[in-house]
Design an enzyme around this catalytic site. Structure first.
Site, PDB file in Angstrom:
ATOM      1  N   ASP A   1      -8.199   3.236   1.187  1.00 35.45           N
ATOM      2  CA  ASP A   1      -7.287   3.779   2.216  1.00 35.45           C
ATOM      3  C   ASP A   1      -8.074   4.183   3.473  1.00 35.45           C
ATOM      4  O   ASP A   1      -8.707   5.300   3.292  1.00 35.45           O
ATOM      5  CB  ASP A   1      -6.153   4.652   1.661  1.00 35.45           C
ATOM      6  CG  ASP A   1      -5.156   4.908   2.666  1.00 35.45           C
ATOM      7  OD1 ASP A   1      -5.287   4.660   3.767  1.00 35.45           O
ATOM      8  OD2 ASP A   1      -4.075   5.717   2.317  1.00 35.45           O
TER       9      ASP A   1
ATOM     10  N   CYS B   1       1.109  -1.329  -0.026  1.00 29.84           N
ATOM     11  CA  CYS B   1      -0.107   0.171   0.184  1.00 29.84           C
ATOM     12  C   CYS B   1       1.037   1.194  -0.041  1.00 29.84           C
ATOM     13  O   CYS B   1       2.234   1.074  -0.166  1.00 29.84           O
ATOM     14  CB  CYS B   1      -0.982  -0.075   1.257  1.00 29.84           C
ATOM     15  SG  CYS B   1      -0.354   0.112   2.847  1.00 29.84           S
TER      16      CYS B   1
ATOM     17  N   CYS C   1      -1.571   0.871   7.272  1.00 28.91           N
ATOM     18  CA  CYS C   1      -2.736   0.431   7.313  1.00 28.91           C
ATOM     19  C   CYS C   1      -3.370  -0.856   6.594  1.00 28.91           C
ATOM     20  O   CYS C   1      -3.415  -1.908   7.129  1.00 28.91           O
ATOM     21  CB  CYS C   1      -3.780   1.516   6.707  1.00 28.91           C
ATOM     22  SG  CYS C   1      -3.420   3.205   7.729  1.00 28.91           S
ATOM     23  N   ARG C   2      -3.266  -0.810   5.336  1.00 28.03           N
ATOM     24  CA  ARG C   2      -3.892  -1.998   4.331  1.00 28.03           C
ATOM     25  C   ARG C   2      -2.929  -2.923   4.301  1.00 28.03           C
ATOM     26  O   ARG C   2      -3.367  -4.160   4.521  1.00 28.03           O
ATOM     27  CB  ARG C   2      -4.380  -1.297   3.073  1.00 28.03           C
ATOM     28  CG  ARG C   2      -5.484  -0.364   3.210  1.00 28.03           C
ATOM     29  CD  ARG C   2      -5.468   0.216   1.719  1.00 28.03           C
ATOM     30  NE  ARG C   2      -4.580   1.306   1.482  1.00 28.03           N
ATOM     31  CZ  ARG C   2      -4.322   1.814   0.574  1.00 28.03           C
ATOM     32  NH1 ARG C   2      -5.242   1.669  -0.754  1.00 28.03           N
ATOM     33  NH2 ARG C   2      -3.102   2.743   0.160  1.00 28.03           N
ATOM     34  N   SER C   3      -1.753  -2.729   3.822  1.00 26.79           N
ATOM     35  CA  SER C   3      -0.735  -4.009   3.611  1.00 26.79           C
ATOM     36  C   SER C   3      -0.464  -4.684   4.918  1.00 26.79           C
ATOM     37  O   SER C   3      -0.313  -5.720   4.838  1.00 26.79           O
ATOM     38  CB  SER C   3       0.404  -3.542   2.607  1.00 26.79           C
ATOM     39  OG  SER C   3       1.112  -2.414   3.401  1.00 26.79           O
TER      40      SER C   3
ATOM     41  N   ASN D   1       2.453   1.272   4.404  1.00 28.10           N
ATOM     42  CA  ASN D   1       2.767   0.160   5.099  1.00 28.10           C
ATOM     43  C   ASN D   1       2.241   0.466   6.558  1.00 28.10           C
ATOM     44  O   ASN D   1       2.843  -0.326   7.429  1.00 28.10           O
ATOM     45  CB  ASN D   1       4.183  -0.189   4.810  1.00 28.10           C
ATOM     46  CG  ASN D   1       4.302  -1.621   5.239  1.00 28.10           C
ATOM     47  OD1 ASN D   1       5.540  -1.737   5.666  1.00 28.10           O
ATOM     48  ND2 ASN D   1       3.515  -2.635   4.961  1.00 28.10           N
TER      49      ASN D   1
END
Length: 159
Positions: A126, A10, A15-17, A13
């Site tokens: 995001d 993301c 939140c999402r990943s 690095n």
């Protein structure tokens, strides 16, 4: 047997990943398959390198029995193209950025997460500037995608 190396990417690095890394690792451990995969995450930007995941990502994962609190953010590196078999971007913007770094043969490793996981060409949003509900929405998208992705890899249907 060579382990399948999967990298989730993301922007920062945090939140999402890291959430995707935690979810996929958790699924693998529950199925006693962790020795068949190497899983990591990275960001296209480096401003959060060395940081723990966003506290909202940590809390969301924890509510689902997953601990991502020990992960450390890092920026995507050129050598990741050599290490990883699958590089999965959370959104089109990060995918486009990764494509600018890739050589022609490396392009085959790059995919939009949702497109690779379940055939839907959509961004994982995001949640950084949103509320806690956004993190739960992202968690649910990533969980469904990771389960679908693992089934495709296991049955040989993955591209």
């Amino acid at each position: 047997m060579k382990r399948t190396a999967v990298l989730f990417v993301c922007m920062g690095n945090i939140c999402r990943s890291p959430l995707a890394e935690g979810i996929f690792s958790h699924i693998l451990a529950a199925r006693q398959m962790q020795d068949r995969f190497f899983v990591d995450s990275a960001g296209t930007g480096g401003w959060h390198a060395g940081d723990a995941p966003d506290p909202r990502s940590i809390d969301t994962a924890r509510r689902h029995g997953i601990d991502i609190s020990t992960q450390i953010a890092r920026q995507f590196r050129q050598e990741d193209f050599e290490i990883f078999d699958l590089i999965l971007a959370m959104d089109e913007k990060n995918l486009a950025h990764l494509r600018t770094l890739a050589s022609d043969p490396q392009m085959q490793k790059l995919h939009l997460f949702s497109d690779y996981a379940d055939g839907r060409r959509e961004n994982v949003p995001d949640p950084y500037y949103g509320t806690g509900d956004g993190f739960e929405t992202v968690y649910n998208m990533l969980l469904a995608g990771c389960m679908s992705m693992l089934e495709k890899i296991e049955t040989g249907r993955a591209s």
